[in-house]
Design an enzyme around this catalytic site. Sequence first.
Site, PDB file in Angstrom:
ATOM      1  N   HIS A 152       9.998   7.289  -6.967  1.00  0.00           N
ATOM      2  CA  HIS A 152       9.213   6.135  -7.398  1.00  0.00           C
ATOM      3  C   HIS A 152       7.968   5.949  -6.528  1.00  0.00           C
ATOM      4  CE1 HIS A 152       8.702   1.643  -8.106  1.00  0.00           C
ATOM      5  NE2 HIS A 152       8.719   2.121  -9.331  1.00  0.00           N
ATOM      6  N   LYS A 154       4.182   6.340  -4.812  1.00  0.00           N
ATOM      7  CA  LYS A 154       2.783   6.496  -5.206  1.00  0.00           C
ATOM      8  C   LYS A 154       2.011   6.867  -3.950  1.00  0.00           C
ATOM      9  CE  LYS A 154       4.574   3.521  -8.365  1.00  0.00           C
ATOM     10  NZ  LYS A 154       5.877   2.858  -8.268  1.00  0.00           N
ATOM     11  N   ASP A 159      -6.319  16.204   3.122  1.00  0.00           N
ATOM     12  CA  ASP A 159      -6.696  16.857   4.378  1.00  0.00           C
ATOM     13  C   ASP A 159      -5.969  16.320   5.601  1.00  0.00           C
ATOM     14  OD1 ASP A 159      -8.425  18.386   2.917  1.00  0.00           O
ATOM     15  OD2 ASP A 159     -10.231  17.298   3.495  1.00  0.00           O
ATOM     16  N   HIS A 326       1.995  -6.237 -10.654  1.00  0.00           N
ATOM     17  CA  HIS A 326       2.829  -5.085 -10.323  1.00  0.00           C
ATOM     18  C   HIS A 326       2.873  -4.824  -8.817  1.00  0.00           C
ATOM     19  CE1 HIS A 326       3.941  -0.675 -10.568  1.00  0.00           C
ATOM     20  NE2 HIS A 326       4.744  -1.175 -11.492  1.00  0.00           N
ATOM     21  N   LYS A 328       3.802  -4.951  -4.832  1.00  0.00           N
ATOM     22  CA  LYS A 328       5.030  -5.044  -4.043  1.00  0.00           C
ATOM     23  C   LYS A 328       4.614  -5.256  -2.586  1.00  0.00           C
ATOM     24  CE  LYS A 328       5.623  -1.410  -7.254  1.00  0.00           C
ATOM     25  NZ  LYS A 328       6.389  -1.968  -8.271  1.00  0.00           N
ATOM     26  N   ASP A 333       3.697 -14.730   8.761  1.00  0.00           N
ATOM     27  CA  ASP A 333       3.097 -15.375   9.941  1.00  0.00           C
ATOM     28  C   ASP A 333       1.675 -14.915  10.245  1.00  0.00           C
ATOM     29  OD1 ASP A 333       5.269 -16.974  10.363  1.00  0.00           O
ATOM     30  OD2 ASP A 333       6.194 -15.695  11.874  1.00  0.00           O
TER      31      ASP A 333
END
Length: 540
Positions: A152, A154, A159, A326, A328, A333
């Site tokens: 899942h 991304k 380089d 979408h 996450k 603080d």
Amino acid sequence: MSGGESPPAPQRTLSLRDGVEVGRPVPGAREGFPLEAMHRVTGSARLEGNRIGLQFEGPSTFDRWIEAIDSAERFVHFENYILRDDRIGRVFRDALVAKARQGVPVRLVYDWMGCWATPRRYWKTFREAGVQVRAFNRPSVRDPLGVLQRDHRKLVCVDGTVAFVGGFCVGQEWAGSADQPPWRDTGVEIRGPAAAAATRAFGRIWAEMGDPVPRDLDVDPAAVEAVGTTPVWLIEGEPNRTRVFRTLSLIAAHARRRLWITDPYFVAPRPVSEALAAAASNGVDVRVLVPAHNNWPWVGSLSRGGYRFLLEHGVRLFEWQGAMIHAKTSVADGVWCRVGSSNLNAASLLGNWEIDVGVLDAELAGQLEGLFLADLASSVEIILPSVRPVAPERVRGEMDTPVTSLDPEGSVPERLVGELRQRTSGAKGGSTGWRIADFVRAGSIFGDALAGHRPLGREDRTVLGTVSIGALVLAALFAFVPQVAGWFLAFVLAWLGITGGARAFLAARRAREHDASLAASPSEPAPLPPPDSPSEHPDQ
């Protein structure tokens, strides 16, 4: 100060009604941050010397990815749960193909389930240009349960000097169109030693599917020159590990003033809910932002099934009213934040390969807090029906956040019809659907309801009714056509028996061959521990 110099501009902050300032660290939060504990729960050493840039808008994020790919000189490593054969997917395909034709090594990993709707011809162009393409975890008769574990992540690595991590998949939803706004998502651009560590993380997932990345393309984070001052922890989620879960639990226990979370598929396991509830009960301003119109409507319903416990303990819940959020993220603080691919549900926290970054940086945390408050301006706060709405804390110049009862208006059939209409009229896709976490939530609601351990809200009744109807349908089918039940059970048991027995036999044979090779050459040194050994990952 000389006469020609202008006085420095004061730092602008957003002040909450109780005097707490957003945009500045909570006093003492940085000094008391649990650095050693963070090392243990994330499984990552602290990587110093990085520069982090925030990304929260699809088109500009994709532009940065393309610029980095176009500038590659040594290699491009590209990994994503979803790559669509649409306008955005073809733009990235053309960029990667062009770079491969220039002689730069390009490696591409996509998840088989995430890309089930992407046609085979899309990948053919990559392979013809010399791009190395691997599909993660295709269905296999030898491993029938492997379908539950997905890649899942991304991740884009170029380089060994720049990497991109976040929630952005490659598809039109994230870029928007003439008649549809882009999905709200969040990611980060990483430069410095953490980018090299992300490159090694790609290498580990690449080696899961075949030959490893050549050694001459390895980049040692310790050898990368510092380009900033930001410390980063690279959190690699793996099946049966709970690194993001433990990280969030640590932050919830450590937070002094505020902990704000954005999550699109929030079906939190009970320990996560308890950690957030305990923090809120202790006076921490805990807020959770989720989509009001989830691209998977059932997930939204399951998410609402866990609202009551959190609300009763003081956690504030908000539903974003746009097309789809979408992102996450977590921010605490004004000093610490997490951005990545992990959703707060059991499938993501326990079953998938994920990648997130934990960052100890007041500037980035302040940006995320500001972004969170901007999202709240387009959100509705959820309240318990029995509790009179209380005016929420306000930021200077901010309008009151609308509130809505946990029990929304309209009957269940009316709302289901509305959700289905939105589902069919909006963009399709997303990063998760009905998976383990969803069935766990349904089972938990069903069991608690039968035992009489919880009051049932409207969403609970929806899930309970769905499970009950499904059970009755199966009962009727098996009662009137018992042969179907018998053959189905026989097939499942035979499949599990054959595959399990074959795997046990092959594992035993490999073990005997290994023992025989050790006995034949006792003087050879012991093999090096794998990358996931306790010496490298202290969370075991």
